[in-house]
Enzyme design. Structure first.
Site, short mmCIF file in Angstrom:
data_model
loop_
_atom_site.label_atom_id
_atom_site.label_comp_id
_atom_site.label_asym_id
_atom_site.label_seq_id
_atom_site.Cartn_x
_atom_site.Cartn_y
_atom_site.Cartn_z
N LYS A 47 0.76 -0.69 0.24
CA LYS A 47 -0.01 -0.07 0.06
C LYS A 47 0.75 2.05 0.16
O LYS A 47 1.90 1.47 0.59
CB LYS A 47 -0.89 -0.24 1.53
CG LYS A 47 -0.10 0.35 2.37
CD LYS A 47 -1.12 -0.40 4.01
CE LYS A 47 -0.34 -0.50 4.99
NZ LYS A 47 -0.82 -0.84 6.11
N TYR A 267 14.56 30.21 10.27
CA TYR A 267 13.65 31.16 10.95
C TYR A 267 13.88 31.31 12.10
O TYR A 267 14.01 30.37 12.88
CB TYR A 267 12.09 29.52 10.39
CG TYR A 267 12.17 29.85 8.91
CD1 TYR A 267 11.75 31.16 7.70
CD2 TYR A 267 12.16 29.02 7.82
CE1 TYR A 267 11.34 31.16 6.76
CE2 TYR A 267 12.14 28.82 6.33
CZ TYR A 267 12.09 30.45 5.98
OH TYR A 267 12.12 30.18 4.70
C1 LIG Z 1 -0.39 -1.63 6.97
C2 LIG Z 1 -1.43 -2.78 7.83
C3 LIG Z 1 0.23 -4.32 7.38
C4 LIG Z 1 1.36 -4.01 7.25
O1 LIG Z 1 1.78 -3.63 8.57
P1 LIG Z 1 3.31 -3.81 8.75
O2 LIG Z 1 3.52 -2.95 10.43
O3 LIG Z 1 4.16 -2.57 8.30
O4 LIG Z 1 3.93 -4.94 8.73
C5 LIG Z 1 -0.99 -5.68 7.58
N1 LIG Z 1 -2.37 -5.25 8.54
C6 LIG Z 1 -3.02 -4.40 7.90
C7 LIG Z 1 -4.60 -4.36 7.76
C8 LIG Z 1 -2.37 -2.79 7.37
O5 LIG Z 1 -3.30 -1.59 7.81
#
Ligand SMILES: *Cc1c(COP(=O)(O)O)cnc(C)c1O
Length: 383
Positions: A47, A267
């Site tokens: 993702k 800044y």
């Molecule tokens: C993002 C996500 C993962 C992966 O999690 P990691 O900690 O990066 O391994 C797995 N399951 C779900 C439902 C997620 O949203």
């Protein structure tokens, strides 16, 4: 009239202000290590463009290594990946389907993670109307209160599943505290998931994320889902990181200067030089994903030398203290390390008060990107 817009020719790009090197070979090594840790298949979570590293190239590499299951968050991400991954690969959408997305999801052979009776109802209705069984994963809320079917809805969901319109691939849940082995929420969620399975006898379990993999076999089920561990982040916050670093980020020095004691830096004049200092201005800022929370906290590296960030991180630049270096050691165009052997994504995240996930997904698109594969050769270059 607007003139025609032509694509930017990367070959005509100037010298890069930053170079992000992504080692696909290390992602493949990390994948193999996870496969050796569990007795079930490891699905890759790709993702958010594989946590910012490039979903297409990552998914193709892991598919070549035998990974068959890929998770994204949105249907659009899955539709895009569908064009690069063959039909032997399963694509799952963690957020499920929004109303109106069912037909596209089914046509592209994408598996929704159904998170509510309402999502289940729409997907079943399409299956019934089209006269073919559709694949589905059912997600249950076991204590995170984010996504998933609530305990009181389980009986109704089991009844509607019995109508036989769907092919249930997995029952699934997500751990809220898997990065902390001692957190009692892990065992509470595991016990709740065991109760879910009593309502869906025979269903395969998909439970663990990266952290869950390292919580041990009771958390593994029939398939685990790994994201951050593939990309080199520490799966457990309180244990040494068993994964290898995937990214390097080097940033160009724009200019150097010497300032007397009392000089205001950056800044707000937020940093006042306490002594004469040598400073270097680097071509990276919060617009590139270097959190502003690193102001007067984080560092860059030149060789083994730590160069502390002084003053506030700007949008496109920041200033580091190079007083410890020989006067001519560093000049315009030299590339200093932001991520690499001296500083991991977890180190940077700690200094910024965030997590490695946010560092990776925040890395901007102004860097030159270099992808390396197993033998260290550059396999692809994009800016
Ligand atoms: C993002 C996500 C993962 C992966 O999690 P990691 O900690 O990066 O391994 C797995 N399951 C779900 C439902 C997620 O949203």
């Amino acid at each position: 009239m607007l003139g025609s817009v032509s694509a930017f020719d990367a070959a005509k790009a100037g010298p890069p202000s930053g170079v992000l090197t992504i080692d696909i070979g290390v992602i493949r090594d990390n994948y193999a290590r996870l496969c050796a840790t569990v007795a079930c298949p490891v699905a890759a979570v790709v993702k958010a463009d594989a946590y910012g590293l490039g979903a297409g190239i990552v998914a193709r590499a892991l598919s070549a290594d035998g990974c068959r299951d890929f998770f994204v968050a949105h249907l659009d991400e899955a539709l895009r990946l569908r064009q690069t991954l063959g039909p032997e690969n399963r694509l799952y959408v963690l957020n499920g389907i929004l109303p109106g997305g069912e037909e596209m999801c089914a046509a592209a052979h994408i598996v929704p993670v159904l998170n509510s009776p309402e999502q289940l109802g729409r997907w079943s209705a399409l299956a019934e109307a089209s006269g073919r069984k559709l694949p589905a994963v059912l997600q249950f809320d076991t204590g995170m209160s984010r996504l998933g079917i609530a305990p009181e809805d389980r009986a109704g969901v089991a009844a509607s599943l019995a109508a036989g319109h769907l092919d249930l691939l997995f029952v699934m849940s997500h751990l809220a505290s898997a990065d902390a082995a001692a957190n009692a929420q892990n065992e509470a969620q595991r016990a709740e998931m065991a109760r879910v399975r009593e309502d869906f006898p025979g269903a395969a379990l998909c439970f663990a994320n990266s952290g869950g993999i390292f919580l041990g076999a009771p958390y593994h089920g029939a398939m685990v889902r790994s994201g951050i561990a593939l990309y080199g982040g520490a799966p457990m916050a309180d244990r040494p990181n068993p994964m290898s670093a995937v990214v390097r980020l080097e940033i160009a020095v724009i200019q150097t200067r010497t300032v007397p004691a009392g000089t205001l830096i950056g800044y707000g004049g937020a940093h006042v030089a306490q002594r004469p200092m040598r400073l270097a201005t680097l071509a990276v800022g919060y617009a590139d994903g270097l959190p502003r929370g690193l102001s007067d906290r984080g560092a860059a590296y030149w060789g083994n030398e730590r160069l502390p960030i002084v003053g506030r991180v700007s949008m496109d630049s920041m200033v580091v203290d190079i007083s410890a270096l020989a006067p001519d050691a560093l000049g315009a165009g030299d590339m200093v390390e932001i991520l690499g052997p001296h500083q991991s994504i977890d180190d940077l995240a700690r200094d910024a008060g965030t997590i490695s996930y946010e560092i990776l997904t925040g890395l901007g698109n102004r860097f030159a990107r270099r992808y390396r594969d197993m033998d260290g050769a550059t396999v692809s270059e994009a800016t």
